[in-house]
Design an enzyme around this catalytic site. Structure first.
Site, mmCIF file in Angstrom:
data_model
loop_
_atom_site.group_PDB
_atom_site.id
_atom_site.type_symbol
_atom_site.label_atom_id
_atom_site.label_comp_id
_atom_site.label_asym_id
_atom_site.label_seq_id
_atom_site.Cartn_x
_atom_site.Cartn_y
_atom_site.Cartn_z
ATOM 1 N N GLU A 1 -3.716 -16.731 10.091
ATOM 2 C CA GLU A 1 -4.426 -15.492 10.437
ATOM 3 C C GLU A 1 -4.455 -15.318 11.950
ATOM 4 O O GLU A 1 -4.553 -16.316 12.675
ATOM 5 C CB GLU A 1 -5.856 -15.530 9.881
ATOM 6 C CG GLU A 1 -5.908 -15.510 8.366
ATOM 7 C CD GLU A 1 -7.339 -15.410 7.817
ATOM 8 O OE1 GLU A 1 -8.283 -15.277 8.626
ATOM 9 O OE2 GLU A 1 -7.500 -15.467 6.591
ATOM 10 N N HIS B 1 -9.563 -10.425 5.871
ATOM 11 C CA HIS B 1 -10.711 -11.317 6.057
ATOM 12 C C HIS B 1 -12.004 -10.511 6.255
ATOM 13 O O HIS B 1 -12.699 -10.630 7.265
ATOM 14 C CB HIS B 1 -10.499 -12.254 7.235
ATOM 15 C CG HIS B 1 -11.235 -13.553 7.096
ATOM 16 N ND1 HIS B 1 -10.734 -14.749 7.512
ATOM 17 C CD2 HIS B 1 -12.460 -13.846 6.571
ATOM 18 C CE1 HIS B 1 -11.590 -15.717 7.265
ATOM 19 N NE2 HIS B 1 -12.656 -15.195 6.688
#
Length: 531
Positions: free
Chosen positions: A263, A281
């Site tokens: 990420e 997220h």
């Protein structure tokens, strides 16, 4: 002089006002966290630093923070804070571990609805002017079986919501007790059974060596054909390449992911798949959750700076300065005893019975209990700290009992921890010598005297000749140096144990070599935080 706090990331005005109302001077500079050089230039002026995720509290920054006493993170993740460096500088690091639990659980439920009814694809199709009613044939959640991997704080909320949707819920969690499972209205199962039974699977565990790729290629193959998978916990719990293969084969009907192995996730083998729902997220991203954690961190930091009270600290227990000087070695010992127990069992723990004998019985037992519990729980959840540990234990239905007694044996003081499961009791005891070094003095009722190191090997066997030679030879052949070697036995020819303090971590292949000899009942590598 009033303490000063710098808020270097976006925080609500209400939270900033809490500092002011409590008598703390506060500077709200929400863009400063992205300017490393300017932040380093100004940080020495402040006693406290309130952050979200943009500000990076590095060792270099901490070198400039000559007056800093506390860092408060509005949220649970502290990847942007160098906690060991903060600890060395005497800076407390706080977070807000429970402020976004409901939000994250609700996102998992939302993602489950999304994959059940193909909402994102249907939405895109309708916006494109199509009317593909027959294309989007969904499934009901009613009466389906939901498999919850990890039934802690967030997982427990998901269980509660799923029961309310009249789903059948099965849960896999090594620390889930029968009593807690009954409270949640779920059936406790082993992982293989969950994979076999579940129509939907949702993950709510931290990323550890034990949980990494818990949904691996092999485990995905064990699932019910047509299963739908939701991951709003941590990237790395699901093997993304194996998941793509399972989606293409039809073994997995659909998946919803809020987290990814890397990420920010700008690319993934799963992107573009018609049966995959992805979000960036967003688990904790609601107005309420962001407000909750902001208010909570402002209150916690104010309490500490004004009164010395410590809440949700990741690198220190809730003890006074006077207590800390005396209790330091005993807190380490308590954590080591808990860590031993935690690493030695994969069974749900029903109870922890902690005995304090001699002078230690007069210390702050709440803090010592927290250290024991945190040590136990860290084997499965590294996010647990000395403050949150009792809460986590309570959520898991673990009964913690404490006994004080006057000096009864050879040692002026010692701590003994007994773990109770449905199948067994296991105990370990330790003491602190005058040099302040914690030591194990009893395991399974067998007396020993073992120095505690970062890397250790624990074995059990029948008391027969050749064990010392076998262990020494095996370590030598594999280049593992033994710093200390301790033996103990219940009697001649009876149960025996060995505990080795090693200079480095031991390769799993070495454990397999020892196990293959047939000389040992158990062989276990143990890790302890001795910093």
């Amino acid at each position: 002089m009033a303490p000063r706090v710098l808020v270097s990331d976006e925080l609500s005005e209400t939270a900033v006002q809490i500092f002011r109302d409590r008598g703390v001077e506060v500077d709200y500079l929400p863009k400063l966290g992205k300017d490393k050089e300017k932040l380093a230039e100004l940080i020495s002026q402040y006693d406290g630093l309130a952050i979200r995720s943009a500000t990076k509290v590095t060792e270099k920054l901490l070198e400039s923070a000559t007056n800093l006493k506390v860092v408060g993170r509005a949220g649970i993740g502290v990847d942007n804070v160098d906690i060991p460096a903060a600890s060395k500088k005497g800076v407390i690091v706080m977070n807000t571990p429970f402020g976004n639990s409901i939000t994250t659980a609700e996102h998992a439920i939302a993602m489950m609805f999304a994959v059940a009814r193909q909402i994102p694809e249907a939405n895109a199709s309708t916006h494109a002017g199509k009317w593909e009613k027959s294309r989007f044939m969904g499934v009901e959640l009613f009466n389906k079986t939901l498999g919850v991997i990890g039934a802690g704080n967030i997982g427990g909320i998901v269980c509660n919501r799923a029961v309310g949707l009249h789903m059948k819920v099965v849960a896999y969690d090594p620390f889930l007790s029968d009593e807690r499972a009954k409270q949640l209205g779920v059936t406790k199962v082993e992982l293989d059974e969950l994979l076999h039974r579940a129509d939907f699977i949702t993950l709510h565990v931290p990323l550890t060596d034990k949980t990494r790729n818990i949904l691996s290629k092999d485990n995905l193959a064990k699932t019910k054909k047509g299963v739908r998978i939701i991951n709003c916990a941590r990237g790395g719990l699901v093997d993304e390449v194996a998941l793509l293969e399972a989606l293409n084969s039809g073994q997995v009907a659909a998946a919803a992911l809020d987290v990814f192995e890397v990420e920010p996730a700008t690319e993934s083998p799963l992107f573009g798949h018609a049966n995959v729902v992805c979000t960036p997220h967003l688990g904790a991203s609601t107005t309420e959750a962001q407000e909750n954690v902001a208010l909570q961190v402002a209150e916690q930091m104010s309490d500490y700076l004004l009164t010395g009270a410590v809440q949700n600290a990741l690198n220190m227990p809730s003890v006074t300065a006077e207590e800390a000087a005396v209790m330091g070695p005993w807190l380490k010992l308590a954590a080591h005893l808990g860590a031993f127990i935690g690493q030695m069992t994969d069974e749900p723990i029903k109870a922890l019975n902690i005995l304090y004998d001699g002078t230690v019985a007069g210390m702050n037992l709440a803090a010592l209990n927290s250290a024991v519990i945190a040590g136990v729980m860290k084997a499965a959840n590294p996010d647990v700290n000395l403050v949150s540990a009792p809460i986590v234990a309570k959520e898991r239905g673990i009964q913690v009992s404490t006994t004080r007694q006057d000096k009864t044996g050879t040692f002026d003081a010692y701590i003994k921890v007994t773990m109770v499961t449905d199948k067994r009791e296991r105990s370990v005891a330790g003491t602190c010598f005058s040099d302040g070094k914690p030591r194990f003095i009893q395991i399974k009722g067998i007396n020993i005297d073992a120095e505690i190191g970062a890397h250790m090997l624990y074995t059990t066997n029948d008391d027969v000749p050749g064990i010392i030679g076998l262990l020494g030879m095996t370590m030598g052949k594999n280049g593992v140096n033994i710093a200390n070697f301790t033996l103990g036995r219940s009697g001649v020819g009876q149960d025996a144990i060995a505990i080795l303090y090693l200079d480095q971590a031991i390769d799993p292949k070495v454990l397999e070599t020892l196990e293959s000899t047939g000389m040992f009942q158990s062989v276990k590598a143990l890790q302890f935080d001795v910093a």
